[in-house]
Scaffold this active site. Structure first.
Site, PDB file in Angstrom:
ATOM      1  N   THR A 237       0.869  -1.186   0.000  1.00  0.00           N
ATOM      2  CA  THR A 237       0.000   0.000   0.000  1.00  0.00           C
ATOM      3  C   THR A 237       0.903   1.231   0.000  1.00  0.00           C
ATOM      4  O   THR A 237       1.381   1.647  -1.035  1.00  0.00           O
ATOM      5  CB  THR A 237      -0.972  -0.022   1.192  1.00  0.00           C
ATOM      6  OG1 THR A 237      -0.250  -0.253   2.405  1.00  0.00           O
ATOM      7  CG2 THR A 237      -2.016  -1.102   1.018  1.00  0.00           C
ATOM      8  N   THR A 274       2.197  -8.912  11.597  1.00  0.00           N
ATOM      9  CA  THR A 274       2.473  -7.663  10.894  1.00  0.00           C
ATOM     10  C   THR A 274       1.231  -7.249  10.126  1.00  0.00           C
ATOM     11  O   THR A 274       0.183  -7.855  10.280  1.00  0.00           O
ATOM     12  CB  THR A 274       3.662  -7.838   9.940  1.00  0.00           C
ATOM     13  OG1 THR A 274       3.911  -6.592   9.316  1.00  0.00           O
ATOM     14  CG2 THR A 274       3.383  -8.871   8.882  1.00  0.00           C
TER      15      THR A 274
END
Length: 493
Positions: A237, A274
């Site tokens: 992203t 994560t």
């Protein structure tokens, strides 16, 4: 709009916002030394000298425009051990795995790949760790349901663009529909498909474009390096670099491989794993042992990284073991084979975790905190993460200020009891505190050490000893720069 090119940067001549720059360049990275730090009103596209060669992702055919992408890859800083890094490969390096990545029209800007699929040729033993955020995203809830019922899986679908978090029952239905669509195209059971999502919280998956893209995505599955790299790029992203690694080790006299991809740059302060990650191996291991190993490795890696103190709604790490290497079945955590696999798994996840901290939003350097002398590993880990998480420590590193008092303070409020008279602190090679007492040190030299790390996007090493116990652990973070605020101040606008 025109741009000046120089050896270390690409910058607009006049009046251009970084959002416009990202839109123009986000779909066509062509220089490994160039990266985008997206802000509005202030642009910085800095060369990252440690960046590896760009990874390549090719999208062709169907109704999706044919495009070629080159995206910089993160440096993978593996610990030393009885393994060797395999160039390329990533999640497809272990026997039995294929991957694909493509642009499916899910991203708001650009045409960078945004849909990834990882597939195993047979039932793979599966493990997963997930966010503890009460606002867990729909794909997290779905994966937890699947893993509670099944010991194996075949496929992991990952989309960027929409987090599908805080989307209620409709968001969960979207996740289920996507899993069913993947299963239908692959010809497998829905319960063998896992889903991960990343992107803007509160936005549901663009289900129509995603499902329409699945036949092309499945048809492009491959065990090639390029396919693995395309998947690694598709899950990014705000990341400036993709994160992918593979290693080879020997277990029971047989060559065994492990590979992994991860994404993350902001909202990094995990309480499980994560932002998103997948690790694969061709080792043969029972489900109970594998799930224990993955949790242990996560606690030694992804749970020890921090960028900004925010734990995401979507944190997920999935581990798949195909068993196709032909190594002996590992059925006991106490065996030598289990210890070998655990250490290699630790290395892979630590390499990926450090690359996420290295790529922290606005960061100029990686911070590695090593704590020794604690009562046990868990206590050392707590102190290390406390120091790495300190906004004051992070800001001091960015300011190239060797302010050891902030390090001592963060160790002291960690919640771990130790004798302050035993505290010792090193910043690189500079001894700042010994036996709880401040030391005279070369302040200009220590500041120059911090400046060099920032100028080269290198590593700032902080070593803290809290006593004489056997406990030792690491944590990783990054400095806190002005750009972090700029990036996140207008994230959705």
């Amino acid at each position: 709009m025109s741009y000046d090119f120089c050896a270390a940067s690409l910058r607009p001549k006049t009046g251009a916002s970084c959002r416009r720059l990202k839109a123009l360049l986000g779909s066509n990275f062509t220089k490994s030394a160039v990266s985008i730090n997206s802000t509005v009103g202030a642009c910085r596209i800095a060369g990252r000298r440690k960046t590896a060669c760009p990874v390549k992702a090719t999208v062709t055919g169907g109704t999706i425009p044919s495009s070629h992408y080159e995206f910089p890859s993160a440096p993978i800083l593996l610990p030393d051990g009885p393994w060797k890094e395999i160039p390329g490969g990533g999640v497809t390096a272990p026997v039995g795995f294929k991957a694909a990545g493509m642009y499916a029209g899910l991203r708001a800007l650009g045409q960078k790949p945004d849909l990834a699929l990882i597939f195993c040729e047979l039932d793979a033993v599966v493990a997963g760790t997930f966010t503890k955020n009460l606002m867990a995203a729909a794909p997290v809830l779905y994966c937890k349901d699947v893993l509670a019922k099944s010991q194996t899986a075949r496929a992991v679908l990952i989309n960027a663009g929409q987090a599908n978090a805080a989307t209620g029952d409709a968001g969960y239905k979207d996740t289920l529909d996507c899993a069913q669509a993947v299963a239908k195209v692959l010809g497998i059971d829905t319960g063998a498909v896992l889903i991960e999502s990343t992107g803007v919280i509160g936005h549901r998956i663009k289900k129509g474009p995603l499902i329409d893209s699945l036949p092309q995505l499945v048809s492009s599955l491959s065990s090639s390096d390029e396919a693995a790299n395309a998947a690694a790029v598709a899950i990014t992203t705000t990341d400036l670099v993709s994160k992918s690694v593979a290693v080879e080790t020997t277990i029971g006299g047989v060559s065994v491989k492990l590979g992994g991809i991860a994404k993350g740059s902001g909202m990094i302060h995990p309480n499980m794993a994560t932002m998103l990650g997948v690790v694969t191996t061709d080792a043969s291991v029972t489900v109970d042992v594998w799930r224990s190993m993955v949790l242990t490795a996560v606690n030694r890696s992804f749970n020890q990284i921090t960028v900004d103190g925010d734990t995401s709604t979507n944190d997920t790490l999935l581990g798949l073991a195909s068993g196709k290497a032909g190594a002996p079945l590992i059925h006991s955590l106490d065996s030598d084979e289990a210890q070998q696999l655990q250490s290699a798994l630790d290395a892979v996840l630590q390499g990926l975790a450090k690359s996420i901290a290295w790529d922290g939003e606005g960061a100029t350097c990686l911070i590695e905190v090593k704590v020794t002398g604690a009562e046990n590993e868990a206590a050392a880990a707590t102190v290390a993460k406390s120091v790495a998480s300190s906004s004051l420590v992070k800001a001091a590193v960015y300011g190239r200020d060797p302010n050891w008092g902030r390090i001592a303070c963060a160790a002291g409020y960690s919640g771990i009891n130790f004798d302050p008279n035993n505290l010792r602190i090193y910043l690189g090679e500079f001894l700042l505190m010994k036996a709880g007492q401040p030391m005279s040190f070369d302040r200009a030299g220590a500041s120059a050490f911090l400046k060099k790390a920032g100028d080269t996007h290198g590593t700032v090493e902080i070593n803290v000893s809290v006593g004489s116990g056997p406990g030792q652990s690491y944590a990783w973070g990054c400095d806190l720069s002005y750009d972090y605020v700029k990036i996140n101040a207008e994230y959705t606008t």
